[in-house]
Design a protein around this motif. Structure first.
Motif, PDB file in Angstrom:
ATOM      1  N   GLN A 120      40.196  11.932  58.850  1.00 56.34           N
ATOM      2  CA  GLN A 120      40.483  13.368  58.823  1.00 56.34           C
ATOM      3  C   GLN A 120      39.463  14.114  57.966  1.00 56.34           C
ATOM      4  OE1 GLN A 120      44.591  14.342  57.931  1.00 56.34           O
ATOM      5  NE2 GLN A 120      45.269  12.473  58.933  1.00 56.34           N
ATOM      6  N   ASN A 121      38.964  13.448  56.943  1.00 53.35           N
ATOM      7  CA  ASN A 121      37.917  13.975  56.052  1.00 53.35           C
ATOM      8  C   ASN A 121      36.766  12.975  56.113  1.00 53.35           C
ATOM      9  OD1 ASN A 121      39.721  16.010  54.312  1.00 53.35           O
ATOM     10  ND2 ASN A 121      40.847  14.099  54.572  1.00 53.35           N
ATOM     11  N   THR A 122      35.541  13.460  56.237  1.00 58.92           N
ATOM     12  CA  THR A 122      34.403  12.543  56.339  1.00 58.92           C
ATOM     13  C   THR A 122      33.268  12.983  55.428  1.00 58.92           C
ATOM     14  OG1 THR A 122      33.373  13.722  58.194  1.00 58.92           O
ATOM     15  CG2 THR A 122      34.970  11.986  58.748  1.00 58.92           C
ATOM     16  N   ALA A 123      32.413  12.026  55.092  1.00 57.55           N
ATOM     17  CA  ALA A 123      31.234  12.308  54.283  1.00 57.55           C
ATOM     18  C   ALA A 123      30.045  11.550  54.864  1.00 57.55           C
ATOM     19  CB  ALA A 123      31.458  11.893  52.829  1.00 57.55           C
ATOM     20  N   VAL A 124      28.910  12.231  54.941  1.00 55.13           N
ATOM     21  CA  VAL A 124      27.672  11.652  55.456  1.00 55.13           C
ATOM     22  C   VAL A 124      26.511  12.107  54.579  1.00 55.13           C
ATOM     23  CG1 VAL A 124      28.488  11.514  57.859  1.00 55.13           C
ATOM     24  CG2 VAL A 124      27.313  13.571  57.061  1.00 55.13           C
ATOM     25  N   GLN A 125      25.385  11.452  54.738  1.00 56.29           N
ATOM     26  CA  GLN A 125      24.190  11.853  54.005  1.00 56.29           C
ATOM     27  C   GLN A 125      22.967  11.690  54.894  1.00 56.29           C
ATOM     28  OE1 GLN A 125      24.328   7.987  51.390  1.00 56.29           O
ATOM     29  NE2 GLN A 125      22.436   9.054  50.994  1.00 56.29           N
ATOM     30  N   PHE A 126      21.915  12.432  54.564  1.00 56.26           N
ATOM     31  CA  PHE A 126      20.643  12.280  55.249  1.00 56.26           C
ATOM     32  C   PHE A 126      19.551  12.800  54.324  1.00 56.26           C
ATOM     33  CE2 PHE A 126      22.270  16.415  56.401  1.00 56.26           C
ATOM     34  CZ  PHE A 126      21.172  17.259  56.389  1.00 56.26           C
ATOM     35  N   ILE A 138      35.931  18.545  55.044  1.00 62.62           N
ATOM     36  CA  ILE A 138      37.269  18.532  54.471  1.00 62.62           C
ATOM     37  C   ILE A 138      38.263  19.076  55.494  1.00 62.62           C
ATOM     38  CG2 ILE A 138      38.703  19.303  52.548  1.00 62.62           C
ATOM     39  CD1 ILE A 138      36.072  19.816  50.995  1.00 62.62           C
ATOM     40  N   ALA A 139      39.309  18.318  55.747  1.00 59.85           N
ATOM     41  CA  ALA A 139      40.315  18.683  56.745  1.00 59.85           C
ATOM     42  C   ALA A 139      41.005  19.996  56.390  1.00 59.85           C
ATOM     43  CB  ALA A 139      41.362  17.574  56.881  1.00 59.85           C
ATOM     44  N   TYR A 140      41.558  20.608  57.394  1.00 58.74           N
ATOM     45  CA  TYR A 140      42.344  21.834  57.248  1.00 58.74           C
ATOM     46  C   TYR A 140      43.479  21.606  56.251  1.00 58.74           C
ATOM     47  CZ  TYR A 140      45.581  25.550  58.661  1.00 58.74           C
ATOM     48  OH  TYR A 140      46.437  26.617  58.679  1.00 58.74           O
ATOM     49  N   GLN A 141      43.577  22.467  55.287  1.00 58.30           N
ATOM     50  CA  GLN A 141      44.587  22.403  54.236  1.00 58.30           C
ATOM     51  C   GLN A 141      44.661  21.015  53.604  1.00 58.30           C
ATOM     52  OE1 GLN A 141      48.324  24.144  55.543  1.00 58.30           O
ATOM     53  NE2 GLN A 141      47.448  26.202  55.385  1.00 58.30           N
ATOM     54  N   ALA A 142      43.497  20.523  53.236  1.00 61.00           N
ATOM     55  CA  ALA A 142      43.406  19.204  52.612  1.00 61.00           C
ATOM     56  C   ALA A 142      44.274  19.154  51.351  1.00 61.00           C
ATOM     57  CB  ALA A 142      41.958  18.897  52.264  1.00 61.00           C
ATOM     58  N   ASN A 143      44.882  18.007  51.135  1.00 62.48           N
ATOM     59  CA  ASN A 143      45.735  17.864  49.960  1.00 62.48           C
ATOM     60  C   ASN A 143      44.908  17.462  48.737  1.00 62.48           C
ATOM     61  OD1 ASN A 143      45.315  15.053  50.037  1.00 62.48           O
ATOM     62  ND2 ASN A 143      47.197  14.701  51.188  1.00 62.48           N
ATOM     63  N   GLU A 144      45.569  17.351  47.625  1.00 61.67           N
ATOM     64  CA  GLU A 144      44.904  17.047  46.355  1.00 61.67           C
ATOM     65  C   GLU A 144      44.171  15.707  46.411  1.00 61.67           C
ATOM     66  OE1 GLU A 144      43.483  17.719  42.578  1.00 61.67           O
ATOM     67  OE2 GLU A 144      44.542  19.137  43.870  1.00 61.67           O
ATOM     68  N   ALA A 165      31.765  21.420  54.364  1.00 56.64           N
ATOM     69  CA  ALA A 165      32.162  21.944  55.675  1.00 56.64           C
ATOM     70  C   ALA A 165      33.661  21.705  55.831  1.00 56.64           C
ATOM     71  CB  ALA A 165      31.381  21.242  56.779  1.00 56.64           C
ATOM     72  N   THR A 166      34.358  22.723  56.278  1.00 57.87           N
ATOM     73  CA  THR A 166      35.793  22.588  56.451  1.00 57.87           C
ATOM     74  C   THR A 166      36.273  23.559  57.506  1.00 57.87           C
ATOM     75  OG1 THR A 166      37.934  22.566  55.305  1.00 57.87           O
ATOM     76  CG2 THR A 166      36.323  24.196  54.579  1.00 57.87           C
ATOM     77  N   HIS A 167      37.463  23.324  57.993  1.00 56.29           N
ATOM     78  CA  HIS A 167      38.026  24.224  58.987  1.00 56.29           C
ATOM     79  C   HIS A 167      38.585  25.488  58.349  1.00 56.29           C
ATOM     80  CE1 HIS A 167      39.337  25.096  63.025  1.00 56.29           C
ATOM     81  NE2 HIS A 167      40.540  25.403  62.580  1.00 56.29           N
ATOM     82  N   MET A 168      38.973  25.388  57.084  1.00 55.79           N
ATOM     83  CA  MET A 168      39.476  26.563  56.366  1.00 55.79           C
ATOM     84  C   MET A 168      39.103  26.419  54.897  1.00 55.79           C
ATOM     85  SD  MET A 168      43.352  27.942  55.935  1.00 55.79           S
ATOM     86  CE  MET A 168      43.489  29.547  56.669  1.00 55.79           C
ATOM     87  N   TYR A 169      38.342  27.375  54.404  1.00 58.23           N
ATOM     88  CA  TYR A 169      37.910  27.345  53.014  1.00 58.23           C
ATOM     89  C   TYR A 169      38.997  27.864  52.092  1.00 58.23           C
ATOM     90  CZ  TYR A 169      33.271  26.202  54.622  1.00 58.23           C
ATOM     91  OH  TYR A 169      32.218  25.555  55.178  1.00 58.23           O
ATOM     92  N   LEU A 170      38.907  27.482  50.833  1.00 61.02           N
ATOM     93  CA  LEU A 170      39.823  28.004  49.833  1.00 61.02           C
ATOM     94  C   LEU A 170      39.560  29.489  49.620  1.00 61.02           C
ATOM     95  CD1 LEU A 170      39.642  25.153  47.171  1.00 61.02           C
ATOM     96  CD2 LEU A 170      41.505  25.617  48.753  1.00 61.02           C
ATOM     97  N   ASN A 171      40.597  30.221  49.281  1.00 60.91           N
ATOM     98  CA  ASN A 171      40.429  31.645  48.999  1.00 60.91           C
ATOM     99  C   ASN A 171      40.120  31.854  47.517  1.00 60.91           C
ATOM    100  OD1 ASN A 171      42.885  31.615  47.550  1.00 60.91           O
ATOM    101  ND2 ASN A 171      44.047  32.068  49.394  1.00 60.91           N
ATOM    102  N   THR A 172      40.040  33.074  47.103  1.00 59.67           N
ATOM    103  CA  THR A 172      39.637  33.396  45.721  1.00 59.67           C
ATOM    104  C   THR A 172      40.652  32.960  44.678  1.00 59.67           C
ATOM    105  OG1 THR A 172      40.573  35.605  45.962  1.00 59.67           O
ATOM    106  CG2 THR A 172      38.207  35.358  46.442  1.00 59.67           C
ATOM    107  N   THR A 173      41.874  32.660  45.066  1.00 60.24           N
ATOM    108  CA  THR A 173      42.885  32.204  44.110  1.00 60.24           C
ATOM    109  C   THR A 173      43.064  30.688  44.141  1.00 60.24           C
ATOM    110  OG1 THR A 173      44.718  32.495  45.673  1.00 60.24           O
ATOM    111  CG2 THR A 173      44.124  34.406  44.287  1.00 60.24           C
TER     112      THR A 173
END
Length: 181
Positions: A120-126, A138-144, A165-173
């Motif tokens: 659901q969450n992945t990491a890559v490098q290049f 980071i998955a949508y509404q990823a948990n802690e 990269a994520t489907h929904m970024y955190l907001n200002t709060t």
């Protein structure tokens, strides 16, 4: 266009759920275009930020998404993904049952760093011209737990340029949703 070693492309795709639901040939065409143009644009990574499918339970949608993304996999085009809100819910994720979204399959890829929660969450490098890049999906509404994993990955690659990269970024709060809701 002749690619140079210092110019490169990262291709971002997202919200392909309607393609996997109703227009799988368009999804295939999108991925085929990337394969056919990877050298022209010196494509180093394809980042899919979720909603690969319309309905997380629908195996036909997943089969269509898998077929399209397998065009990248089978042609050695590096890619990564995260689960969007259409791809899973708190108890259901079947993306990892399909080759193109299976962390075990991806573990053999030189660019693969790892995953959390069965892909659901992945990491890559290049690397490009001596510069290292790290992509955290980071998955949508990823948990802690997923966010702690992301921080551990970031700490493990302190000299890399990080792309989140994520489907929904955190907001200002620090929460999900618009305007601090």
């Amino acid at each position: 266009i002749t690619p140079s070693s210092d110019k490169f492309s990262i291709i971002w795709i997202t919200d392909t759920q309607y393609l996997s639901e109703s227009h799988p040939t368009y999804y295939d065409s999108l991925c085929r275009w990337i394969v056919e143009n990877r050298e022209t644009y010196n494509v180093k990574m394809v980042i899919h930020t979720g909603d690969m499918v319309e309905d997380e339970f629908n195996q036909t949608h997943w089969t269509n998404a898998n077929h399209a993304m397998s065009l990248l996999l089978d042609n050695y085009v590096p890619y990564c993904w995260d689960a969007g809100n259409h791809d899973y819910n708190t108890t259901y994720w079947i993306g990892n049952q399909y080759t193109a979204f299976n962390p075990t399959t991806m573990a053999s890829k030189s660019y693969w760093v790892g995953d959390k929660f069965n892909g659901q969450n992945t990491a890559v490098q290049f690397a490009v011209s001596g510069e290292d890049f790290l992509v955290l999906n980071i998955a949508y509404q990823a948990n802690e737990t997923a966010l702690v994993w992301c921080n551990q990955i970031l700490d493990s690659y302190p000299d890399s340029h990080a792309i989140v990269a994520t489907h929904m970024y955190l907001n200002t709060t620090g929460g999900y949703g618009a305007k601090g809701k």
